[in-house]
Design a protein around this motif. Structure first.
Motif, PDB file in Angstrom:
ATOM      1  N   ARG A  62      74.105  49.783 105.985  1.00  0.00           N
ATOM      2  CA  ARG A  62      73.326  50.632 106.878  1.00  0.00           C
ATOM      3  C   ARG A  62      73.669  50.372 108.350  1.00  0.00           C
ATOM      4  NH1 ARG A  62      67.263  50.955 106.826  1.00  0.00           N
ATOM      5  NH2 ARG A  62      67.316  50.038 104.749  1.00  0.00           N
ATOM      6  N   GLY A  63      73.875  49.101 108.700  1.00  0.00           N
ATOM      7  CA  GLY A  63      74.086  48.753 110.108  1.00  0.00           C
ATOM      8  C   GLY A  63      75.493  49.062 110.598  1.00  0.00           C
ATOM      9  N   VAL A  64      76.490  48.631 109.854  1.00  0.00           N
ATOM     10  CA  VAL A  64      77.871  48.762 110.328  1.00  0.00           C
ATOM     11  C   VAL A  64      78.430  50.145 109.992  1.00  0.00           C
ATOM     12  CG1 VAL A  64      80.205  47.784 110.136  1.00  0.00           C
ATOM     13  CG2 VAL A  64      78.224  46.273 110.117  1.00  0.00           C
ATOM     14  N   GLY A  65      77.974  50.731 108.866  1.00  0.00           N
ATOM     15  CA  GLY A  65      78.396  52.090 108.518  1.00  0.00           C
ATOM     16  C   GLY A  65      79.277  52.131 107.280  1.00  0.00           C
ATOM     17  N   GLU A  66      78.875  52.967 106.309  1.00  0.00           N
ATOM     18  CA  GLU A  66      79.580  53.018 105.024  1.00  0.00           C
ATOM     19  C   GLU A  66      80.991  53.564 105.149  1.00  0.00           C
ATOM     20  OE1 GLU A  66      77.680  52.642 101.726  1.00  0.00           O
ATOM     21  OE2 GLU A  66      75.773  53.609 102.201  1.00  0.00           O
ATOM     22  N   THR A 202      94.916  62.148 106.325  1.00  0.00           N
ATOM     23  CA  THR A 202      94.491  62.256 107.728  1.00  0.00           C
ATOM     24  C   THR A 202      93.436  63.351 107.869  1.00  0.00           C
ATOM     25  OG1 THR A 202      96.770  61.694 108.236  1.00  0.00           O
ATOM     26  CG2 THR A 202      95.393  62.319 110.078  1.00  0.00           C
ATOM     27  N   ARG A 203      93.609  64.417 107.085  1.00  0.00           N
ATOM     28  CA  ARG A 203      92.626  65.501 107.118  1.00  0.00           C
ATOM     29  C   ARG A 203      91.266  64.980 106.645  1.00  0.00           C
ATOM     30  NH1 ARG A 203      92.100  71.043 107.191  1.00  0.00           N
ATOM     31  NH2 ARG A 203      94.161  71.250 108.018  1.00  0.00           N
ATOM     32  N   ARG A 204      91.305  64.144 105.600  1.00  0.00           N
ATOM     33  CA  ARG A 204      90.052  63.564 105.100  1.00  0.00           C
ATOM     34  C   ARG A 204      89.405  62.691 106.180  1.00  0.00           C
ATOM     35  NH1 ARG A 204      91.586  60.608 100.696  1.00  0.00           N
ATOM     36  NH2 ARG A 204      92.814  62.367  99.966  1.00  0.00           N
ATOM     37  N   ARG A 205      90.266  61.942 106.893  1.00  0.00           N
ATOM     38  CA  ARG A 205      89.751  61.098 107.968  1.00  0.00           C
ATOM     39  C   ARG A 205      89.139  61.964 109.066  1.00  0.00           C
ATOM     40  NH1 ARG A 205      94.185  57.615 109.871  1.00  0.00           N
ATOM     41  NH2 ARG A 205      94.273  57.077 107.683  1.00  0.00           N
ATOM     42  N   ALA A 206      89.761  63.111 109.315  1.00  0.00           N
ATOM     43  CA  ALA A 206      89.246  64.029 110.344  1.00  0.00           C
ATOM     44  C   ALA A 206      87.860  64.544 109.962  1.00  0.00           C
ATOM     45  CB  ALA A 206      90.206  65.192 110.539  1.00  0.00           C
ATOM     46  N   GLU A 207      87.627  64.666 108.663  1.00  0.00           N
ATOM     47  CA  GLU A 207      86.303  65.097 108.209  1.00  0.00           C
ATOM     48  C   GLU A 207      85.268  63.994 108.380  1.00  0.00           C
ATOM     49  OE1 GLU A 207      86.637  66.630 104.158  1.00  0.00           O
ATOM     50  OE2 GLU A 207      88.036  68.117 104.984  1.00  0.00           O
ATOM     51  N   LEU A 208      85.658  62.773 107.979  1.00  0.00           N
ATOM     52  CA  LEU A 208      84.723  61.646 107.984  1.00  0.00           C
ATOM     53  C   LEU A 208      84.498  61.066 109.373  1.00  0.00           C
ATOM     54  CD1 LEU A 208      85.644  59.548 104.856  1.00  0.00           C
ATOM     55  CD2 LEU A 208      83.325  59.820 105.711  1.00  0.00           C
ATOM     56  N   ASN A 209      85.607  60.765 110.027  1.00  0.00           N
ATOM     57  CA  ASN A 209      85.527  60.107 111.326  1.00  0.00           C
ATOM     58  C   ASN A 209      86.668  60.591 112.213  1.00  0.00           C
ATOM     59  OD1 ASN A 209      85.188  58.415 113.474  1.00  0.00           O
ATOM     60  ND2 ASN A 209      84.729  56.618 112.215  1.00  0.00           N
ATOM     61  N   PRO A 210      86.498  61.809 112.798  1.00  0.00           N
ATOM     62  CA  PRO A 210      87.605  62.442 113.524  1.00  0.00           C
ATOM     63  C   PRO A 210      88.134  61.586 114.682  1.00  0.00           C
ATOM     64  CG  PRO A 210      85.520  63.597 113.920  1.00  0.00           C
ATOM     65  CD  PRO A 210      85.273  62.641 112.802  1.00  0.00           C
ATOM     66  N   LEU A 211      87.241  60.788 115.291  1.00  0.00           N
ATOM     67  CA  LEU A 211      87.688  59.965 116.421  1.00  0.00           C
ATOM     68  C   LEU A 211      88.831  59.040 116.033  1.00  0.00           C
ATOM     69  CD1 LEU A 211      84.290  59.074 118.056  1.00  0.00           C
ATOM     70  CD2 LEU A 211      86.319  59.782 119.309  1.00  0.00           C
ATOM     71  N   ARG A 212      88.806  58.619 114.777  1.00  0.00           N
ATOM     72  CA  ARG A 212      89.809  57.656 114.345  1.00  0.00           C
ATOM     73  C   ARG A 212      91.219  58.267 114.301  1.00  0.00           C
ATOM     74  NH1 ARG A 212      87.387  54.131 109.789  1.00  0.00           N
ATOM     75  NH2 ARG A 212      85.648  54.037 111.236  1.00  0.00           N
TER      76      ARG A 212
END
Ligand code: HAM
Length: 428
Positions: A62-66, A202-212
């Motif tokens: 919960r704190g750091v992020g799943e 990378t597209r999946r990453r863009a969905e989850l955490n685009p900043l990365r």
């Protein structure tokens, strides 16, 4: 043990993969660096907090992020004998917040300023500067969202690294905005990224955490994202003022920084000010410390709506960085004084004498095992001692000891009763 078992050579154990030992003489610098970083935190009013090495797994999820690598791929998670899921702490901030809430520290004087030191555990692929058990010194200042506190925390990290002698690092700084501007920016960035010919992952990453995606080191991705919208250009007026106040204060304090609008931290809780200390001498594992502000973390963990800011400084990497700069930190010596006793009676008298020296605050050791003068002097040399005290039967009879200055290479007799005072004077 059977004859056959005796014949089989017992293979010695080694430390688990990716887990460093800190053995003498290198452990001296380790202890000195860790101690100095803690000392600087104390000088700035941060009080020590000692926390469990393992916590409820849910705290980190919960704190750091799943969605972070730290939680999804790197945690040491196991069921204890009571079938509770526990995790070796991968970082310190979530545990500090848990303890602050549990002990109502946030109901007193704010900000609550805490510091901690110790091992953290991440199942990463081991390489130079990347360990599965890593050591950090961290601080957290909780309960006040004042940009002056951001500047204090950043300046404290900078002064701490400079205080151990590091000069080859740079401070990178940015703002990640907050709830008032980040969601909208995130959508804008996703729109931009979804228009690019990205590979599946990378597209999946863009969905989850685009900043990365902005932090992707591959040249083709870098090129594609060169014109991507940046958070710094989309801050709300409050976040912009906050950030400009922080940078203005750092300018006042003479803390040098570079703004890196593409900085991505590996933990999800950050908002507004975010920073990283990068040392180019370290190759791929160049982050020697980092931190930032976290607005929503306390509420997310069931506490009040209070903001905080902190950092974690990597002790292992700070030591490696010192090495690449050709520097060491801390005392090279094991002890200042080394007792050389020749004969049984002299050994007994020397044991009493080193006891007195230690009580007077003088670090001292002596030879054991009835070694002769030559062997015992070697011991003094190996200990890096500045002075040797030589006590033979004749000195003992005369109530004296030979005080040898091992740097100046001179010696003279001193009355046994005067040794402590003389050494105190010469070592001060
Ligand atoms: P972090 O950036 O994940 O932040 O870690 C802080 C520092 O720990 C890194 O800059 C690095 O020097 C060191 N470190 C991390 N992983 C390893 C590793 N595998 N081997 C060696 N050293 C490593 C945090 O942990 C946050 N809790 C910092 C913070 C406190 N933010 C706000 N408050």
């Amino acid at each position: 043990m059977t004859e056959q078992q005796k014949k089989q050579k017992i293979r010695p154990f080694t430390a688990p993969k990716g887990v460093p030992d800190y053995v003498p003489p290198n452990s001296r610098a380790f202890e000195a660096v860790r101690g100095y970083l803690q000392h600087r935190a104390r000088l700035a009013g941060y009080e020590h907090i000692e926390l469990p090495v393992f916590e409820d797994t849910g705290l980190f999820a919960r704190g750091v992020g799943e969605s972070t690598d730290v939680v999804s791929k790197e945690m040491y998670t196991f069921a204890d004998r009571g079938d509770r899921s526990v995790t070796l702490r991968p970082e310190g901030t979530a545990g500090v917040m848990r303890a602050v809430i549990e002990h109502n520290l946030d109901r007193g004087q704010l900000p609550v300023k805490l510091s901690y030191a110790g091992p953290f555990f991440r199942y990463e692929r081991p390489q130079a500067g990347r360990y599965r058990q890593l050591q950090q010194v961290g601080v957290e200042a909780i309960g006040v969202d004042d940009p002056a506190l951001d500047a204090e925390v950043v300046a404290l990290a900078d002064a701490s690294f400079r205080g151990i002698g590091l000069t080859g690092h740079r401070l990178e700084l940015t703002s990640l905005g907050d709830d008032s501007c980040r969601p909208e920016y995130r959508r804008k960035l996703q729109d931009f990224l979804f228009g690019l010919p990205l590979d599946e992952e990378t597209r999946r990453r863009a969905e989850l955490n685009p900043l990365r995606v902005l932090d992707d080191k591959r040249p083709e991705v870098k090129e594609m994202t060169a014109d991507a919208p940046l958070m710094l250009d989309h801050l709300s007026p409050e976040c912009r003022t906050h950030f400009e106040t922080v940078t203005g204060l750092l300018d006042d304090m003479g803390v040098e920084y570079v703004i890196n609008p593409r900085m991505v931290r590996g933990l999800d809780y950050y908002t507004k000010t975010c920073f990283e200390f990068v040392h180019d001498g370290l190759g791929a594992q160049s982050g020697i410390g980092g931190g930032g502000r976290y607005d929503g973390l306390m509420a997310q963990l069931g506490g009040q709506e209070l903001s905080g800011i902190g950092f974690g400084l990597g002790v292992d990497r700070a030591l490696l960085a010192l090495e690449t700069e050709g520097k060491t930190f801390g005392d090279e010596r094991r002890v200042d004084v080394y007792g050389v006793a020749l004969g049984e009676d002299a050994s007994r008298a020397m044991a009493v004498l080193v006891g007195k020296l230690r009580n007077a605050g003088i670090s001292s050791d002596m030879s054991y095992g009835g070694r002769g003068l030559k062997g015992a002097m070697k011991g003094a040399d190996r200990a890096g001692a500045r002075f040797a005290l030589v006590l033979g039967e004749s000195e003992l009879e005369a109530g004296e000891v030979q005080l040898k200055d091992l740097t100046a290479h001179e010696q003279h007799a001193v009355a046994l009763d005067d040794v402590v005072a003389q050494l105190q004077a010469r070592l001060s």
